[in-house]
Design an enzyme around this catalytic site. Sequence first.
Site, PDB file in Angstrom:
ATOM      1  N   SER A   1     -33.200  53.836   9.306  1.00 39.71           N
ATOM      2  CA  SER A   1     -32.010  54.429   9.929  1.00 39.71           C
ATOM      3  C   SER A   1     -32.327  55.702  10.711  1.00 39.71           C
ATOM      4  O   SER A   1     -33.193  56.494  10.307  1.00 39.71           O
ATOM      5  CB  SER A   1     -30.988  54.771   8.858  1.00 39.71           C
ATOM      6  OG  SER A   1     -30.699  53.638   8.096  1.00 39.71           O
TER       7      SER A   1
ATOM      8  N   GLU B   1     -34.459  43.072   0.552  1.00 38.92           N
ATOM      9  CA  GLU B   1     -33.802  44.267   0.020  1.00 38.92           C
ATOM     10  C   GLU B   1     -32.408  43.922  -0.484  1.00 38.92           C
ATOM     11  O   GLU B   1     -32.008  44.333  -1.567  1.00 38.92           O
ATOM     12  CB  GLU B   1     -33.729  45.329   1.122  1.00 38.92           C
ATOM     13  CG  GLU B   1     -32.959  46.566   0.719  1.00 38.92           C
ATOM     14  CD  GLU B   1     -32.905  47.633   1.814  1.00 38.92           C
ATOM     15  OE1 GLU B   1     -33.463  47.406   2.919  1.00 38.92           O
ATOM     16  OE2 GLU B   1     -32.303  48.685   1.570  1.00 38.92           O
TER      17      GLU B   1
ATOM     18  N   ASN C   1     -21.319  46.455   3.969  1.00 40.37           N
ATOM     19  CA  ASN C   1     -20.680  45.175   3.636  1.00 40.37           C
ATOM     20  C   ASN C   1     -19.870  44.618   4.805  1.00 40.37           C
ATOM     21  O   ASN C   1     -19.723  43.403   4.929  1.00 40.37           O
ATOM     22  CB  ASN C   1     -19.810  45.332   2.389  1.00 40.37           C
ATOM     23  CG  ASN C   1     -20.657  45.395   1.123  1.00 40.37           C
ATOM     24  OD1 ASN C   1     -21.882  45.558   1.204  1.00 40.37           O
ATOM     25  ND2 ASN C   1     -20.033  45.258  -0.023  1.00 40.37           N
TER      26      ASN C   1
HETATM   27  C1  LIG Z   1     -27.289  56.177  -0.480  1.00 41.63           C
HETATM   28  C2  LIG Z   1     -27.878  55.621   0.780  1.00 41.63           C
HETATM   29  C3  LIG Z   1     -29.232  55.368   0.828  1.00 41.63           C
HETATM   30  C4  LIG Z   1     -29.807  54.916   2.018  1.00 41.63           C
HETATM   31  N1  LIG Z   1     -31.166  54.749   2.037  1.00 41.63           N
HETATM   32  C5  LIG Z   1     -31.746  54.414   3.209  1.00 41.63           C
HETATM   33  C6  LIG Z   1     -33.176  54.355   3.285  1.00 41.63           C
HETATM   34  O1  LIG Z   1     -33.896  54.583   2.307  1.00 41.63           O
HETATM   35  N2  LIG Z   1     -33.731  54.067   4.472  1.00 41.63           N
HETATM   36  C7  LIG Z   1     -32.981  53.801   5.575  1.00 41.63           C
HETATM   37  O2  LIG Z   1     -33.562  53.513   6.608  1.00 41.63           O
HETATM   38  N3  LIG Z   1     -31.628  53.859   5.548  1.00 41.63           N
HETATM   39  C8  LIG Z   1     -31.003  54.172   4.387  1.00 41.63           C
HETATM   40  N4  LIG Z   1     -29.638  54.261   4.333  1.00 41.63           N
HETATM   41  C9  LIG Z   1     -28.857  54.101   5.565  1.00 41.63           C
HETATM   42  C10 LIG Z   1     -28.040  52.824   5.611  1.00 41.63           C
HETATM   43  O3  LIG Z   1     -28.851  51.708   5.790  1.00 41.63           O
HETATM   44  C11 LIG Z   1     -27.050  53.018   6.767  1.00 41.63           C
HETATM   45  O4  LIG Z   1     -26.178  54.062   6.376  1.00 41.63           O
HETATM   46  C12 LIG Z   1     -26.257  51.771   7.060  1.00 41.63           C
HETATM   47  O5  LIG Z   1     -27.094  50.793   7.624  1.00 41.63           O
HETATM   48  C13 LIG Z   1     -25.073  52.054   7.994  1.00 41.63           C
HETATM   49  O6  LIG Z   1     -25.478  52.699   9.145  1.00 41.63           O
HETATM   50  P1  LIG Z   1     -24.762  54.038   9.668  1.00 41.63           P
HETATM   51  O7  LIG Z   1     -24.770  55.009   8.534  1.00 41.63           O
HETATM   52  O8  LIG Z   1     -25.441  54.436  10.929  1.00 41.63           O
HETATM   53  O9  LIG Z   1     -23.257  53.629   9.936  1.00 41.63           O
HETATM   54  P2  LIG Z   1     -22.675  52.947  11.249  1.00 41.63           P
HETATM   55  O10 LIG Z   1     -23.548  51.843  11.668  1.00 41.63           O
HETATM   56  O11 LIG Z   1     -22.407  54.044  12.240  1.00 41.63           O
HETATM   57  O12 LIG Z   1     -21.329  52.363  10.693  1.00 41.63           O
HETATM   58  C14 LIG Z   1     -20.189  53.183  10.400  1.00 41.63           C
HETATM   59  C15 LIG Z   1     -19.082  52.254   9.920  1.00 41.63           C
HETATM   60  O13 LIG Z   1     -18.725  51.329  10.960  1.00 41.63           O
HETATM   61  C16 LIG Z   1     -18.870  49.988  10.506  1.00 41.63           C
HETATM   62  N5  LIG Z   1     -19.403  49.156  11.585  1.00 41.63           N
HETATM   63  C17 LIG Z   1     -20.421  49.457  12.427  1.00 41.63           C
HETATM   64  N6  LIG Z   1     -20.634  48.438  13.272  1.00 41.63           N
HETATM   65  C18 LIG Z   1     -19.727  47.468  12.957  1.00 41.63           C
HETATM   66  C19 LIG Z   1     -19.455  46.162  13.457  1.00 41.63           C
HETATM   67  N7  LIG Z   1     -20.160  45.642  14.470  1.00 41.63           N
HETATM   68  N8  LIG Z   1     -18.459  45.452  12.867  1.00 41.63           N
HETATM   69  C20 LIG Z   1     -17.737  45.967  11.832  1.00 41.63           C
HETATM   70  N9  LIG Z   1     -17.948  47.197  11.328  1.00 41.63           N
HETATM   71  C21 LIG Z   1     -18.944  47.939  11.873  1.00 41.63           C
HETATM   72  C22 LIG Z   1     -19.863  50.070   9.367  1.00 41.63           C
HETATM   73  O14 LIG Z   1     -19.716  48.980   8.475  1.00 41.63           O
HETATM   74  C23 LIG Z   1     -19.487  51.386   8.724  1.00 41.63           C
HETATM   75  O15 LIG Z   1     -18.391  51.220   7.870  1.00 41.63           O
HETATM   76  C24 LIG Z   1     -29.011  54.689   3.161  1.00 41.63           C
HETATM   77  C25 LIG Z   1     -27.635  54.905   3.099  1.00 41.63           C
HETATM   78  C26 LIG Z   1     -27.070  55.381   1.940  1.00 41.63           C
HETATM   79  C27 LIG Z   1     -25.592  55.627   1.901  1.00 41.63           C
END
Ligand SMILES: Cc1cc2nc3c(=O)[nH]c(=O)nc-3n(C[C@H](O)[C@H](O)[C@H](O)COP(=O)(O)OP(=O)(O)OC[C@H]3O[C@@H](n4cnc5c(N)ncnc54)[C@H](O)[C@@H]3O)c2cc1C
Length: 387
Positions: free
Chosen positions: A126, A241, A366
């Site tokens: 990320s 994962e 999800n």
């Molecule tokens: C506790 C924790 C541990 C983590 N550990 C890691 C790690 O070790 N390494 C790593 O690389 N990442 C890690 N992550 C990051 C995690 O994989 C991302 O937070 C996740 O993939 C969501 O990306 P974002 O935060 O950029 O949210 P966004 O992609 O910006 O999404 C924000 C919201 O919009 C929704 N959304 C976005 N696009 C769509 C769509 N097309 N349709 C419907 N809804 C949508 C999402 O579901 C979410 O609710 C971690 C996250 C958490 C909370």
Amino acid sequence: MLREETGADHAFRMDARVWLAQNLDPSLRDLPGRPDPERMLNWCRRLHAKGWLVPHWPRAYGGSELTPVQQLILYEEQARAGVPEISLQGINHIGPILIRFGSEDQKRRHLPPILDGKVIWCQGYSEPGAGSDLAGLRTRAVVDGDHLVINGSKIWTTWGHYAHWMFALVRTSAPELRRNAITFVLIDMASPGITRRPIKTIAGEDELAEIFFDNVRVPIENVVLGIGQGWAVATELLNEERLRGSNPSFALKALWRLRRLAAYTGIDRDLGVRDRLAALEIEAEAVSASYLDLMETVDDSNVASADSSFIKIIGTEVTQRITEAMQELAGPLAAVEHSVPYDGRQVDFSGLPLQARRLSILGGTNEIQRSLIASRVLQLPRGGTRA
Ligand SMILES: Cc1cc2nc3c(=O)[nH]c(=O)nc-3n(C[C@H](O)[C@H](O)[C@H](O)COP(=O)(O)OP(=O)(O)OC[C@H]3O[C@@H](n4cnc5c(N)ncnc54)[C@H](O)[C@@H]3O)c2cc1C
């Protein structure tokens, strides 16, 4: 487990129960979060000595190839014993990926230290602008002789501030190439040019980190599969994962704590509460049964994305329902931050519900998993179009 146990499976369960009772230090039991890295690695070494750190790995690489039923029994007994949460990036993510895609040198170098409890891995996928849309990542790597030179940053990196190594996705070519321009690389976190900044979670723990790369030099031999080939590795790892991360242990652990909370507060004398507990137990059993079913049908070399999405949704949402019930039933006690001793164990009122919030976000939210199922399984039209 819903299925009737064979004699051998029952003997395995009893061995697990006794071994855990004798080997799990009381200070590691029922923690609301993770232990510190040294105590966690110690616990990993103990588990490995018994053959239970990587029960799913092939024997040829130090695993014990336990059957899916035995793995499920282990999850159940570990939840019952209140084992601590451990860092899974080495044993569930990069380990199996190197076994499948790594060079012989990469396997020889990186697999033994995972088993020996000597190394903590983190996952650098990320970025501030690339979470759900991973293909939009911007951390760049330029080839310079026999090295890649990396610039950019990663965020939400679990245990990134403790990790010795990171597996990361970097962009090695023009953004318009999107996926073909992504490379999967192993980065020594002691390399010059890396800065780490811890991030506190809602549960008050330094669980995550932000990582910055300033001209970090990484030998090209650390690239997995090849430059520009990273997308295939990345998606396979995400499937693993989601599948492994959705095992029922978190839900079962939460259920044991909910039972103790109900007994501690005496609310389990209320028939309505008992009904609610029974309904949650059935849901948790359903997750276990679905997980077992999936583990028995999935071909190890090909974890289908729809399967991993399905189990991720149900596993995480049932866990969150259990922990929400925990918070509601605790009433004002949900505001108590520390666990209290009860019946030789700890009762935790607020830690686990806060920890569980993250489960539906990490590994791909999800909402995104539902979209994947909608398009790949149900073949529904994409947003804006009508059939
Ligand atoms: C506790 C924790 C541990 C983590 N550990 C890691 C790690 O070790 N390494 C790593 O690389 N990442 C890690 N992550 C990051 C995690 O994989 C991302 O937070 C996740 O993939 C969501 O990306 P974002 O935060 O950029 O949210 P966004 O992609 O910006 O999404 C924000 C919201 O919009 C929704 N959304 C976005 N696009 C769509 C769509 N097309 N349709 C419907 N809804 C949508 C999402 O579901 C979410 O609710 C971690 C996250 C958490 C909370």
